[in-house]
Design an enzyme around this catalytic site. Sequence first.
Site, short mmCIF file in Angstrom:
data_model
loop_
_atom_site.label_atom_id
_atom_site.label_comp_id
_atom_site.label_asym_id
_atom_site.label_seq_id
_atom_site.Cartn_x
_atom_site.Cartn_y
_atom_site.Cartn_z
N LYS A 1 12.18 -11.43 -2.57
CA LYS A 1 12.85 -11.87 -2.96
C LYS A 1 13.34 -13.04 -1.70
O LYS A 1 14.28 -13.67 -1.92
CB LYS A 1 14.12 -11.85 -2.83
CG LYS A 1 13.93 -10.67 -4.68
CD LYS A 1 14.53 -9.74 -4.78
CE LYS A 1 14.59 -8.13 -3.97
NZ LYS A 1 14.83 -6.53 -4.45
N ASP B 1 21.29 -8.00 -2.23
CA ASP B 1 20.26 -7.94 -3.31
C ASP B 1 20.93 -8.36 -3.93
O ASP B 1 20.19 -9.46 -4.20
CB ASP B 1 19.89 -6.57 -3.80
CG ASP B 1 18.99 -5.99 -4.67
OD1 ASP B 1 17.68 -5.92 -3.99
OD2 ASP B 1 19.13 -6.52 -5.74
N LYS C 1 19.31 -12.74 -5.84
CA LYS C 1 19.15 -12.65 -7.32
C LYS C 1 19.85 -13.25 -7.93
O LYS C 1 19.11 -14.73 -8.37
CB LYS C 1 18.92 -10.95 -7.84
CG LYS C 1 17.54 -10.07 -7.25
CD LYS C 1 18.39 -8.46 -7.82
CE LYS C 1 17.44 -7.90 -8.01
NZ LYS C 1 17.81 -6.12 -7.78
N1 LIG Z 1 9.39 -1.99 -5.58
C1 LIG Z 1 10.18 -1.86 -6.99
O1 LIG Z 1 10.71 -1.99 -7.85
C2 LIG Z 1 10.05 -3.49 -7.09
C3 LIG Z 1 11.12 -4.52 -8.36
C4 LIG Z 1 11.25 -5.95 -8.39
C5 LIG Z 1 10.59 -6.47 -7.35
N2 LIG Z 1 10.41 -5.66 -5.97
C6 LIG Z 1 9.30 -6.56 -4.73
O2 LIG Z 1 8.47 -6.58 -3.97
C7 LIG Z 1 7.84 -6.26 -3.40
C8 LIG Z 1 7.33 -5.08 -2.90
O3 LIG Z 1 7.71 -3.89 -2.75
P1 LIG Z 1 7.32 -2.88 -3.03
O4 LIG Z 1 7.68 -1.37 -3.83
O5 LIG Z 1 5.60 -2.54 -3.21
O6 LIG Z 1 7.37 -2.07 -1.24
P2 LIG Z 1 6.37 -0.79 -0.41
O7 LIG Z 1 5.89 -0.21 -1.45
O8 LIG Z 1 7.17 -0.93 0.63
O9 LIG Z 1 5.42 -2.05 -0.76
C9 LIG Z 1 4.91 -3.16 0.50
C10 LIG Z 1 3.72 -4.00 1.23
O10 LIG Z 1 3.63 -4.80 2.04
C11 LIG Z 1 2.90 -4.53 3.11
N3 LIG Z 1 3.50 -5.43 3.88
C12 LIG Z 1 4.52 -4.47 4.51
N4 LIG Z 1 4.48 -6.02 5.96
C13 LIG Z 1 3.42 -6.52 5.99
C14 LIG Z 1 2.73 -7.60 6.56
N5 LIG Z 1 3.19 -7.84 7.64
N6 LIG Z 1 1.40 -8.24 6.06
C15 LIG Z 1 0.63 -8.05 4.82
N7 LIG Z 1 1.53 -6.32 4.18
C16 LIG Z 1 2.44 -6.25 4.50
C17 LIG Z 1 3.36 -2.77 3.32
O11 LIG Z 1 2.34 -2.54 4.01
P3 LIG Z 1 2.44 -0.78 4.47
O12 LIG Z 1 1.18 -0.31 3.04
O13 LIG Z 1 0.72 -1.31 5.49
O14 LIG Z 1 2.98 -0.32 5.02
C18 LIG Z 1 2.98 -2.43 1.82
O15 LIG Z 1 1.41 -2.43 1.00
C19 LIG Z 1 9.23 -5.98 -2.48
O16 LIG Z 1 9.91 -7.58 -1.86
C20 LIG Z 1 10.26 -5.66 -3.26
O17 LIG Z 1 12.05 -6.15 -3.15
C21 LIG Z 1 10.16 -4.28 -5.51
#
Ligand SMILES: NC(=O)c1ccc[n+]([C@@H]2O[C@H](COP(=O)([O-])OP(=O)(O)OC[C@H]3O[C@@H](n4cnc5c(N)ncnc54)[C@H](OP(=O)(O)O)[C@@H]3O)[C@@H](O)[C@H]2O)c1
Length: 337
Positions: free
Chosen positions: A120, A216, A220
């Site tokens: 987002k 948040d 959105k």
């Molecule tokens: N989870 C949900 O239900 C959900 C729903 C809607 C939207 N979102 C959005 O989707 C995105 C991902 O969510 P998530 O829950 O998957 O988060 P997450 O589990 O924290 O995963 C984030 C990933 O991004 C990587 N990362 C961080 N900094 C980076 C960089 N500089 N370069 C490359 N990779 C990097 C992290 O690496 P490491 O593994 O090495 O830490 C991790 O693999 C977020 O923006 C979130 O707001 C999530």
Amino acid sequence: MRLVLAGFGVVGQSFAQLVKEKTPDLAAKYGFVPRVVAIIDSSGAVMDEKGLDVARVVTKKRKTGKVGQTSGLGAREIIARTEADVLIETTPTDFKSGEPGLGHIKSAFISKKHVVTCNKGPLGIAFQALQELARHNSVQFRYSGAVGGGTPILDFGKTCSTGDDVTRVTGILNGTCNFILTKMERERVSFADALAEAQREGYAERDPTLDINGYDSAVKLVIMANHLGLSKATVREVNVRGIQDVSAEKAWAAAEKGEAIRLIAVADKSGLSVQPSTIARDDPLCVTGTYNAVKFHCKDSGDKVIVGRGAGGPETASSLLRDLIEIRGSMSEATEQ
Ligand SMILES: NC(=O)c1ccc[n+]([C@@H]2O[C@H](COP(=O)([O-])OP(=O)(O)OC[C@H]3O[C@@H](n4cnc5c(N)ncnc54)[C@H](OP(=O)(O)O)[C@@H]3O)[C@@H](O)[C@H]2O)c1
């Protein structure tokens, strides 16, 4: 169709697994075979132009916390240099700078790659500029997972606005806040106890500040308003108040009158706001627990409401896949013309 994945956490891994599982289906139904050629996380990257074995990368990531070696190249350079068609961007949301996602997305556009994201931050800060950059480079930009996780809120809104005018959007956009408010009114517990329960259940982050203070929901709302052409505002222009000051007594008092307090986001031509408000319990917008709901007020056809779960790794991954299929569809149309 060659894919670069930036971000390999909850959503990135769910997406990689979903794509692997659905590959035969995608080939049969949509005529394409996705091939993941690069995966980038915060500490490095793994690449193979012939296609990575994503199951092996997931196993390695779970064992070591990393997808590969530090390559010496930054993520933006890897995105720019890799021969690929689409960037799937799932790095963490940063509401202030939009980074690292903003830089990743720009790098993809400049190197003529389509982008699918659920991040987002970049959208809340630079929606119009990113659309312009995508147009300038003749690539597509899709982000349906950024609002509502797997619930197709943005697509539904677009359908509502086809041949009609969406004059206002009213939504409950944050499952954590909704869980807390529902818990307070139903079980007569304090805000602090309801928040602690949300954290125990895994609905709230360890640091839930951006949910609770309304940011948040605000980001959105900005994405929805820009997507529907209601506004060109960024997140800085939203009038935001969170739920931190909603007392248990107020929540109970509303419940006794057949009403409920919800964190309501509203966008119309006069502006964008997020604040705790009282609504009737029998309003279809008045969802409970972790659900999200959005009401589209349409000039000719009246109000329409969509309800669904707003988050979750597999749910959000399904939105990314939906966007990818749409991109594939328009790539095929373009080559046929
Ligand atoms: N989870 C949900 O239900 C959900 C729903 C809607 C939207 N979102 C959005 O989707 C995105 C991902 O969510 P998530 O829950 O998957 O988060 P997450 O589990 O924290 O995963 C984030 C990933 O991004 C990587 N990362 C961080 N900094 C980076 C960089 N500089 N370069 C490359 N990779 C990097 C992290 O690496 P490491 O593994 O090495 O830490 C991790 O693999 C977020 O923006 C979130 O707001 C999530």
